[in-house]
Scaffold this active site. Structure first.
Site, PDB file in Angstrom:
ATOM      1  N   GLU A  10      58.305   5.050 -21.813  1.00 17.61           N
ATOM      2  CA  GLU A  10      59.074   3.888 -21.396  1.00 17.61           C
ATOM      3  C   GLU A  10      59.126   2.790 -22.455  1.00 17.61           C
ATOM      4  O   GLU A  10      59.532   1.659 -22.172  1.00 17.61           O
ATOM      5  CB  GLU A  10      58.496   3.309 -20.097  1.00 17.61           C
ATOM      6  CG  GLU A  10      58.413   4.273 -18.937  1.00 17.61           C
ATOM      7  CD  GLU A  10      59.764   4.701 -18.380  1.00 17.61           C
ATOM      8  OE1 GLU A  10      60.793   4.479 -19.058  1.00 17.61           O
ATOM      9  OE2 GLU A  10      59.776   5.255 -17.274  1.00 17.61           O
ATOM     10  N   HIS A  32      61.650   4.668  -8.591  1.00 15.90           N
ATOM     11  CA  HIS A  32      60.766   4.708  -9.754  1.00 15.90           C
ATOM     12  C   HIS A  32      59.559   3.787  -9.590  1.00 15.90           C
ATOM     13  O   HIS A  32      58.451   4.255  -9.395  1.00 15.90           O
ATOM     14  CB  HIS A  32      61.580   4.337 -11.002  1.00 15.90           C
ATOM     15  CG  HIS A  32      60.864   4.495 -12.300  1.00 15.90           C
ATOM     16  ND1 HIS A  32      61.510   4.641 -13.501  1.00 15.90           N
ATOM     17  CD2 HIS A  32      59.542   4.500 -12.606  1.00 15.90           C
ATOM     18  CE1 HIS A  32      60.633   4.762 -14.486  1.00 15.90           C
ATOM     19  NE2 HIS A  32      59.428   4.669 -13.948  1.00 15.90           N
ATOM     20  N   TYR A  65      58.040 -18.036  -0.070  1.00 15.87           N
ATOM     21  CA  TYR A  65      58.286 -18.873  -1.249  1.00 15.87           C
ATOM     22  C   TYR A  65      57.693 -18.288  -2.530  1.00 15.87           C
ATOM     23  O   TYR A  65      58.130 -18.628  -3.640  1.00 15.87           O
ATOM     24  CB  TYR A  65      57.770 -20.293  -1.023  1.00 15.87           C
ATOM     25  CG  TYR A  65      56.263 -20.433  -1.036  1.00 15.87           C
ATOM     26  CD1 TYR A  65      55.555 -20.529  -2.238  1.00 15.87           C
ATOM     27  CD2 TYR A  65      55.539 -20.505   0.150  1.00 15.87           C
ATOM     28  CE1 TYR A  65      54.178 -20.660  -2.247  1.00 15.87           C
ATOM     29  CE2 TYR A  65      54.165 -20.637   0.149  1.00 15.87           C
ATOM     30  CZ  TYR A  65      53.482 -20.718  -1.052  1.00 15.87           C
ATOM     31  OH  TYR A  65      52.111 -20.834  -1.063  1.00 15.87           O
ATOM     32  N   HIS A  85      54.530  -2.357 -16.439  1.00 20.67           N
ATOM     33  CA  HIS A  85      55.291  -1.434 -15.594  1.00 20.67           C
ATOM     34  C   HIS A  85      54.306  -0.580 -14.805  1.00 20.67           C
ATOM     35  O   HIS A  85      53.327  -0.067 -15.356  1.00 20.67           O
ATOM     36  CB  HIS A  85      56.171  -0.528 -16.455  1.00 20.67           C
ATOM     37  CG  HIS A  85      56.766   0.624 -15.704  1.00 20.67           C
ATOM     38  ND1 HIS A  85      57.529   0.465 -14.576  1.00 20.67           N
ATOM     39  CD2 HIS A  85      56.684   1.968 -15.921  1.00 20.67           C
ATOM     40  CE1 HIS A  85      57.900   1.647 -14.126  1.00 20.67           C
ATOM     41  NE2 HIS A  85      57.400   2.579 -14.922  1.00 20.67           N
ATOM     42  N   HIS A 107      53.710   1.710 -10.665  1.00 25.63           N
ATOM     43  CA  HIS A 107      54.301   2.350  -9.496  1.00 25.63           C
ATOM     44  C   HIS A 107      53.504   2.002  -8.231  1.00 25.63           C
ATOM     45  O   HIS A 107      53.076   2.898  -7.495  1.00 25.63           O
ATOM     46  CB  HIS A 107      54.322   3.867  -9.659  1.00 25.63           C
ATOM     47  CG  HIS A 107      55.003   4.365 -10.891  1.00 25.63           C
ATOM     48  ND1 HIS A 107      54.812   5.642 -11.377  1.00 25.63           N
ATOM     49  CD2 HIS A 107      55.869   3.768 -11.743  1.00 25.63           C
ATOM     50  CE1 HIS A 107      55.534   5.807 -12.475  1.00 25.63           C
ATOM     51  NE2 HIS A 107      56.177   4.689 -12.718  1.00 25.63           N
ATOM     52  N   TYR A 133      52.481 -23.069 -12.574  1.00 26.44           N
ATOM     53  CA  TYR A 133      51.694 -22.330 -11.575  1.00 26.44           C
ATOM     54  C   TYR A 133      51.244 -21.001 -12.169  1.00 26.44           C
ATOM     55  O   TYR A 133      51.851 -20.491 -13.089  1.00 26.44           O
ATOM     56  CB  TYR A 133      52.559 -22.091 -10.337  1.00 26.44           C
ATOM     57  CG  TYR A 133      51.810 -21.611  -9.116  1.00 26.44           C
ATOM     58  CD1 TYR A 133      51.144 -22.507  -8.287  1.00 26.44           C
ATOM     59  CD2 TYR A 133      51.780 -20.265  -8.782  1.00 26.44           C
ATOM     60  CE1 TYR A 133      50.477 -22.066  -7.143  1.00 26.44           C
ATOM     61  CE2 TYR A 133      51.112 -19.823  -7.648  1.00 26.44           C
ATOM     62  CZ  TYR A 133      50.459 -20.727  -6.839  1.00 26.44           C
ATOM     63  OH  TYR A 133      49.791 -20.285  -5.717  1.00 26.44           O
TER      64      TYR A 133
END
Length: 220
Positions: free
Chosen positions: A76, A158, A116, A95, A97, A211
């Site tokens: 990837e 994915h 929120y 990334h 899963h 934040y």
């Protein structure tokens, strides 16, 4: 403050990959992490489980997609490269899963503003990029588009992508996205979730500029 070395960043990437496992966001050899470094980026290798990963296994890549490491980068690497190249304000891409993010991705459903905390991902929705085979240019194009004005997205059938100005913030966002998807899944079983307005999320996005995880102030 001096620039972190490639080795220091590689150590942080190894720690992040192991955190994905312990946090329940990934399993086996799934998941990958990249961090911008100078005029390129550092990328996790392909096929090595997180608990076996070493700093010297991390692949240093150019923005042209080349490297001289004995190990191949994650399949990837392309969308990591393209996200970092398209978004100069970002320094890290995660990334994975995770179960609930991936479940919604399997349904090709975007996540609306049911809480929120979606503002942590940069806007009133978490988009779901259309399906393309893993490791392809088509997937990269779809991911970059889904991340327009956002910090996180789903990838249909994915998984998910979380980004950040630091690796700590990208990993934090991955955790928050999975929590939001889990909460949304439960809310859908109870009834029809109430969607917050775009204006409310825009105000929250602004408040979220300071934040999230941060470094402690330097000692005098």
């Amino acid at each position: 403050m001096s620039e972190a070395t490639a080795y220091e960043i590689s150590c942080a990437i190894v720690e992040a990959m192991r955190s994905l496992i312990t946090l329940g966001l990934s399993q086996g050899t799934a998941g990958n992490v990249s961090v911008r470094f100078r005029d390129g980026f550092l990328m996790t290798p392909s096929g090595i489980p997180a608990d076996e990963l070493r700093p010297e296994d991390i692949v240093r890549m150019t923005m042209e997609g080349t490297h001289d490491h004995v190990l191949a980068p994650s399949s990837e690497w392309r969308f990591h490269r393209d996200i970092l190249r398209r978004r100069p304000e970002l320094s890290a891409v995660v990334h994975a899963h995770p179960t609930y993010c991936t479940a919604f991705a399997m349904c090709a459903r975007e996540i609306p503003a049911v809480h929120y905390m979606i503002a942590a991902a940069g806007g009133p929705t978490i988009r779901c990029a259309p399906y393309s085979p893993y490791g392809t240019e088509e997937l990269s194009v779809a991911a970059v588009a889904a991340l327009e004005d956002r910090l996180g997205c789903l990838l249909a059938n994915h998984g998910m992508i979380a980004t950040g100005r630091t690796l700590a913030k990208a990993l934090w966002l991955a955790v928050e996205m999975e929590a939001l998807c889990r909460q949304y899944a439960v809310a859908l079983q109870i009834g029809q979730p109430v969607i917050l307005s775009d204006a409310e999320i825009a105000r929250t996005v602004k408040r979220f500029e300071s934040y999230g995880p941060r470094n402690r102030p330097s000692e005098p």
